[in-house]
Write an enzyme that holds these catalytic residues in place. Structure first.
Site, PDB file in Angstrom:
ATOM      1  N   ALA A  66      -5.996  16.318  35.834  1.00 52.32           N
ATOM      2  CA  ALA A  66      -4.574  16.205  35.513  1.00 52.32           C
ATOM      3  C   ALA A  66      -4.078  14.921  36.166  1.00 52.32           C
ATOM      4  CB  ALA A  66      -3.825  17.411  36.050  1.00 52.32           C
ATOM      5  N   GLY A 111      -8.828  19.174  36.150  1.00 50.00           N
ATOM      6  CA  GLY A 111      -8.464  19.587  34.792  1.00 50.00           C
ATOM      7  C   GLY A 111      -9.450  19.095  33.746  1.00 50.00           C
ATOM      8  N   GLU A 114     -12.223  21.552  33.834  1.00 44.56           N
ATOM      9  CA  GLU A 114     -11.695  22.782  33.231  1.00 44.56           C
ATOM     10  C   GLU A 114     -11.616  22.654  31.704  1.00 44.56           C
ATOM     11  OE1 GLU A 114      -8.410  22.519  36.016  1.00 44.56           O
ATOM     12  OE2 GLU A 114      -8.775  24.583  36.629  1.00 44.56           O
ATOM     13  N   GLU A 134      -9.483  19.872  43.627  1.00 46.83           N
ATOM     14  CA  GLU A 134      -8.071  20.213  43.879  1.00 46.83           C
ATOM     15  C   GLU A 134      -7.774  20.474  45.343  1.00 46.83           C
ATOM     16  OE1 GLU A 134      -9.825  21.237  41.329  1.00 46.83           O
ATOM     17  OE2 GLU A 134      -8.632  21.194  39.495  1.00 46.83           O
TER      18      GLU A 134
HETATM   19  N1  DAK Z   1      -4.617  10.977  37.711  1.00 46.48           N
HETATM   20  C1  DAK Z   1      -3.996   9.749  37.599  1.00 46.48           C
HETATM   21  N2  DAK Z   1      -4.643   8.583  37.670  1.00 46.48           N
HETATM   22  C2  DAK Z   1      -5.958   8.625  37.896  1.00 46.48           C
HETATM   23  C3  DAK Z   1      -6.682   9.841  38.043  1.00 46.48           C
HETATM   24  C4  DAK Z   1      -5.946  11.067  37.945  1.00 46.48           C
HETATM   25  N3  DAK Z   1      -6.500  12.265  38.015  1.00 46.48           N
HETATM   26  N4  DAK Z   1      -7.966   9.542  38.262  1.00 46.48           N
HETATM   27  C5  DAK Z   1      -8.060   8.207  38.255  1.00 46.48           C
HETATM   28  N5  DAK Z   1      -6.864   7.649  38.027  1.00 46.48           N
HETATM   29  C6  DAK Z   1      -6.529   6.231  37.953  1.00 46.48           C
HETATM   30  C7  DAK Z   1      -6.579   5.570  39.331  1.00 46.48           C
HETATM   31  O1  DAK Z   1      -5.374   5.796  40.005  1.00 46.48           O
HETATM   32  C8  DAK Z   1      -6.773   4.117  38.964  1.00 46.48           C
HETATM   33  O2  DAK Z   1      -5.540   3.588  38.533  1.00 46.48           O
HETATM   34  P1  DAK Z   1      -5.053   2.104  38.994  1.00 46.48           P
HETATM   35  O3  DAK Z   1      -5.075   2.118  40.474  1.00 46.48           O
HETATM   36  O4  DAK Z   1      -6.102   1.178  38.391  1.00 46.48           O
HETATM   37  O5  DAK Z   1      -3.682   1.953  38.369  1.00 46.48           O
HETATM   38  C9  DAK Z   1      -7.669   4.190  37.720  1.00 46.48           C
HETATM   39  O6  DAK Z   1      -7.520   5.514  37.214  1.00 46.48           O
HETATM   40  C10 DAK Z   1      -9.133   3.972  38.046  1.00 46.48           C
HETATM   41  O7  DAK Z   1      -9.490   4.861  39.080  1.00 46.48           O
HETATM   42  P2  DAK Z   1     -10.185   4.380  40.460  1.00 46.48           P
HETATM   43  O8  DAK Z   1      -9.817   2.975  40.763  1.00 46.48           O
HETATM   44  O9  DAK Z   1      -9.909   5.429  41.473  1.00 46.48           O
HETATM   45  O10 DAK Z   1     -11.715   4.410  40.004  1.00 46.48           O
HETATM   46  P3  DAK Z   1     -12.978   4.696  40.937  1.00 46.48           P
HETATM   47  O11 DAK Z   1     -14.167   4.406  40.089  1.00 46.48           O
HETATM   48  O12 DAK Z   1     -12.850   4.008  42.248  1.00 46.48           O
HETATM   49  O13 DAK Z   1     -12.935   6.266  41.226  1.00 46.48           O
HETATM   50  C11 DAK Z   1     -12.638   8.642  40.619  1.00 46.48           C
HETATM   51  C12 DAK Z   1     -13.048   7.203  40.155  1.00 46.48           C
HETATM   52  C13 DAK Z   1     -12.632   9.540  39.383  1.00 46.48           C
HETATM   53  C14 DAK Z   1     -13.676   9.153  41.610  1.00 46.48           C
HETATM   54  C15 DAK Z   1     -11.246   8.551  41.297  1.00 46.48           C
HETATM   55  O14 DAK Z   1     -10.356   7.872  40.414  1.00 46.48           O
HETATM   56  C16 DAK Z   1     -10.678   9.910  41.608  1.00 46.48           C
HETATM   57  O15 DAK Z   1     -11.072  10.540  42.598  1.00 46.48           O
HETATM   58  N6  DAK Z   1      -9.708  10.347  40.779  1.00 46.48           N
HETATM   59  C17 DAK Z   1      -8.987  11.573  41.027  1.00 46.48           C
HETATM   60  C18 DAK Z   1      -9.857  12.738  40.650  1.00 46.48           C
HETATM   61  C19 DAK Z   1      -9.159  14.058  40.917  1.00 46.48           C
HETATM   62  O16 DAK Z   1      -8.787  14.368  42.057  1.00 46.48           O
HETATM   63  N7  DAK Z   1      -8.997  14.847  39.860  1.00 46.48           N
HETATM   64  C20 DAK Z   1      -8.383  16.115  39.947  1.00 46.48           C
HETATM   65  C21 DAK Z   1      -6.921  15.956  39.718  1.00 46.48           C
HETATM   66  S1  DAK Z   1      -6.093  17.479  40.107  1.00 46.48           S
HETATM   67  C22 DAK Z   1      -1.721  22.880  37.374  1.00 46.48           C
HETATM   68  C23 DAK Z   1      -2.967  23.271  37.002  1.00 46.48           C
HETATM   69  C24 DAK Z   1      -4.020  22.399  37.065  1.00 46.48           C
HETATM   70  C25 DAK Z   1      -3.879  21.133  37.550  1.00 46.48           C
HETATM   71  C26 DAK Z   1      -2.622  20.751  37.924  1.00 46.48           C
HETATM   72  C27 DAK Z   1      -1.541  21.612  37.830  1.00 46.48           C
HETATM   73  N8  DAK Z   1      -0.626  23.776  37.372  1.00 46.48           N
HETATM   74  C28 DAK Z   1      -0.921  25.194  37.092  1.00 46.48           C
HETATM   75  C29 DAK Z   1       0.676  23.344  37.590  1.00 46.48           C
HETATM   76  C30 DAK Z   1      -5.014  20.255  37.643  1.00 46.48           C
HETATM   77  C31 DAK Z   1      -5.186  19.465  38.712  1.00 46.48           C
HETATM   78  C32 DAK Z   1      -6.141  18.362  38.709  1.00 46.48           C
HETATM   79  O17 DAK Z   1      -6.845  18.093  37.778  1.00 46.48           O
END
Ligand code: DAK
Length: 260
Positions: A66, A111, A114, A134
């Site tokens: 997400a 997400g 998921e 998460e």
């Molecule tokens: N969201 C927004 N932007 C993201 C992103 C994300 N999940 N993942 C990556 N990006 C963006 C980065 O911010 C970066 O943007 P700029 O800085 O260039 O503007 C660009 O994509 C490239 O990413 P990186 O520079 O970080 O690239 P790397 O190769 O260094 O790293 C990575 C790749 C995938 C390991 C890293 O980007 C990362 O750790 N990303 C976050 C992964 C993450 O934590 N995903 C889980 C998100 S939480 C809900 C239910 C469910 C959910 C939410 C609410 N409710 C019931 C309300 C779900 C939650 C989730 O999914």
């Protein structure tokens, strides 16, 4: 509906749905989830459709989760709405009447993992990475991860992933049953299209009922589930496909299924 973040292209009977926000590694914001739902609603009305392949744009990510920058600004009520929207998107994929194959072409995190799990099965490229990070963000998986992951890989493997937030590579995901197989990135789409093509040769009636039997039966105890299977088995005998399939076998020829 004008789509900015979800592309849909039909190749023969198979729709390739691509989540496309490459600058954010295809992360799911509100607009993307709304488009995904609209796309699957439209595909559901397509009577000729055999299968769907769901993938991410580019060579780095399926879906990196997400959208964190979008979520970070939400208040509690908005968070709840966003959660409902995400669940609706997962359900649109999960409940789709034709097979949905995830072509996981890179990061499938949170997400994104998921979403891949809401598909019927997953084929991954060698560079794919899976995880439920998460807990690093102070939340729990909220698009079905705490439920679908243990059903797919078992409680112990699921809890290790969910509690550590660790990322695993494609081979590891394959070992624990999260993906069916791993192929080189350039082979990923052709491989998924070949599976869809194989499915297109089968009885559409049987394919739909197989999906229904597995999905519904998994929510029941085994005795009721087997009775449900018998009912659906019986339903097959009301179809032209069953008559054609069995006649073709006896005639020693290939069947010509009509999906009726
Ligand atoms: N969201 C927004 N932007 C993201 C992103 C994300 N999940 N993942 C990556 N990006 C963006 C980065 O911010 C970066 O943007 P700029 O800085 O260039 O503007 C660009 O994509 C490239 O990413 P990186 O520079 O970080 O690239 P790397 O190769 O260094 O790293 C990575 C790749 C995938 C390991 C890293 O980007 C990362 O750790 N990303 C976050 C992964 C993450 O934590 N995903 C889980 C998100 S939480 C809900 C239910 C469910 C959910 C939410 C609410 N409710 C019931 C309300 C779900 C939650 C989730 O999914």
């Amino acid at each position: 509906m004008q789509m900015n973040n979800v592309l849909c292209e039909k190749q023969n009977g198979t729709a390739v749905v691509t989540i496309s926000r490459p600058k954010a590694l295809n992360a799911l914001n509100r607009e993307t989830l709304e488009e995904l739902i609209a796309c699957f609603e439209e595909l559901e009305r397509d009577g000729d459709l055999v299968a769907v392949i769901l993938t991410g744009a580019g060579e780095k990510a399926f879906v990196a989760g997400a959208d964190i920058s979008f979520m970070q600004r939400l208040n509690a009520l908005e968070g709840r709405e966003f959660g409902k929207l995400g669940q609706a998107a997962m359900n649109a994929v999960d409940a789709f009447t034709r097979p949905v194959i995830a072509a996981v072409n890179g990061f499938a995190l949170g997400g994104g993992c998921e979403l891949a799990m809401a598909c019927d099965f997953r084929i991954a490229s060698e560079n794919a990475r899976f995880g439920q990070p998460e807990v690093n963000l102070g939340v729990i998986p909220g698009f079905g991860g705490t439920q679908r992951l243990p059903r797919l890989v078992g409680r112990g493997q699921a809890l290790e992933l969910i509690l550590t937030g660790d990322m695993i590579d494609a081979e590891h995901a394959c070992r624990i049953g999260l993906v069916n197989r791993v192929v080189p990135l350039e082979r990923l789409l052709p491989e998924c299209l070949a599976v869809a093509e194989k499915i297109s040769q089968k009885s559409p009636v049987a394919i739909r009922l197989c999906k229904e039997a597995v999905a519904t039966g998994l929510e029941m105890d085994i005795a009721r589930a087997c009775r449900y299977e018998s009912d659906l088995f019986g339903v097959c005998f009301a179809s032209d496909d069953q008559k054609e399939g069995m006649q073709a076998f006896l005639d020693k020829r290939a069947p010509h299924f009509t999906g009726r």
